[in-house]
Design an enzyme around this catalytic site. Sequence first.
Site, PDB file in Angstrom:
ATOM      1  N   CYS A 144       0.902  -1.481  -0.477  1.00  0.00           N
ATOM      2  CA  CYS A 144      -0.311   0.061  -0.111  1.00  0.00           C
ATOM      3  C   CYS A 144       0.624   1.617  -0.160  1.00  0.00           C
ATOM      4  O   CYS A 144       1.548   1.911   1.037  1.00  0.00           O
ATOM      5  CB  CYS A 144      -0.836   0.141   1.347  1.00  0.00           C
ATOM      6  SG  CYS A 144      -1.791   1.481   1.449  1.00  0.00           S
TER       7      CYS A 144
ATOM      8  N   CYS B 251      -0.252   4.322   2.260  1.00  0.00           N
ATOM      9  CA  CYS B 251      -0.102   3.657   3.761  1.00  0.00           C
ATOM     10  C   CYS B 251       1.213   4.018   4.046  1.00  0.00           C
ATOM     11  O   CYS B 251       1.460   4.667   5.403  1.00  0.00           O
ATOM     12  CB  CYS B 251      -0.402   2.169   4.437  1.00  0.00           C
ATOM     13  SG  CYS B 251      -2.043   1.630   3.176  1.00  0.00           S
ATOM     14  N   ASP B 252       2.277   3.251   3.252  1.00  0.00           N
ATOM     15  CA  ASP B 252       3.462   3.293   3.605  1.00  0.00           C
ATOM     16  C   ASP B 252       4.552   4.565   2.638  1.00  0.00           C
ATOM     17  O   ASP B 252       5.741   5.018   3.166  1.00  0.00           O
ATOM     18  CB  ASP B 252       4.166   2.062   3.270  1.00  0.00           C
ATOM     19  CG  ASP B 252       3.378   1.392   4.150  1.00  0.00           C
ATOM     20  OD1 ASP B 252       2.779   1.802   5.650  1.00  0.00           O
ATOM     21  OD2 ASP B 252       3.185  -0.132   3.762  1.00  0.00           O
TER      22      ASP B 252
END
Length: 313
Positions: free
Chosen positions: A139, A142-143
């Site tokens: 992701c 997200c990261d």
Amino acid sequence: MTEENTPRHVKILIIGSGPAGLTAALYAARANLAPVVLTGMDLGGQVSKTHAVENYPGFPDGISGEGLVKDFNDQAIRFGTEIIFDVATEVDFSARPFKVTTYGEEFTADTLIITTGAAAVTLNIPGEEEMIGRGVSYCATCDGHFFKDMEVVVVGGGDSALEEALYLTHHASKVTIIHRRDELRAGSILKQRAEENDKIHFIWDSVLTNIPEGEKVESVKVKNVKTGEESDLSTEGVFIFIGHTPNTELFEGKLTLDAQGYIVVDHLMQAQIEGVYAAGEVADPHFRQVITSAGMGAGAAIQAIRYIEEKGL
Ligand code: NAP
């Protein structure tokens, strides 16, 4: 369970809270059926982790995945949906009403709408699982911010790989897309954007064979599938976008699944058992779009509402 230890009864229980589930909830709530949504591990499913959604009509400037999910959720709640942050752990279709057990409660339901979505496919290579959270991710939204000014690789050649690679260019200094063929699967707009982006580079005809373990990812082993040659590539991040697999473990042996594990539904979104519907990516190996999932969710809810009316439930 309620105080008397009897399961709580609902007319429409929706398992999963992505675009399909929240749209089904909106329709069921507007029919005054007070639907309950079991969110699963996260509210919103895969789209909530998407940086920008540019192909959902009504948002000419695009909208963040998180923003879209929040709007879906608020709209469903406004008409009387109850959202429960819990996971279905067992389903029983052998008697009516159906039984659904979660970590926290037990429900009986006249109808079920399954919208459990799909999850990222893994490469299944040495080091991949061990290095999740140490440089391996599924992701970018997200990261990605952990990789500011670092070099990362993206595996895959589809829309997801390119979309996420483009997002990563906002953080990383260099994004190398490693694809197993010499032709991208992605659509032309994303293809053109990626090819024109100075930060994006491609390694063709190649696969990852190993992610050496350590405190953090420092390199990956890359194999050219045409020449068989293997080399080490320095990188601090490995983002993997090679497709999805449906979340149907709970329904194995209980509903008809296709060879890939997707729930088989008829043209009215009904699974093999009357009163059980499935919508969104859990039942859709073809389109996998927010708009098609939302549409399927609406269809499933309309059918569930009709079923309840016809049976006088
Ligand atoms: P996808 O289209 O199935 O692409 C998966 C990619 O991963 C392919 O390039 C495939 O290679 C590669 N791959 C598969 N298994 C692999 C393995 N074991 N090792 C290395 N590479 C592997 O999946 P997706 O990109 O997640 O997209 C899924 C669906 O969502 C598609 O219908 C897509 O159009 C849609 N989507 C749309 C948008 C958008 O419209 N903006 C954004 C994201 C996703 P091959 O090409 O060789 O098969």
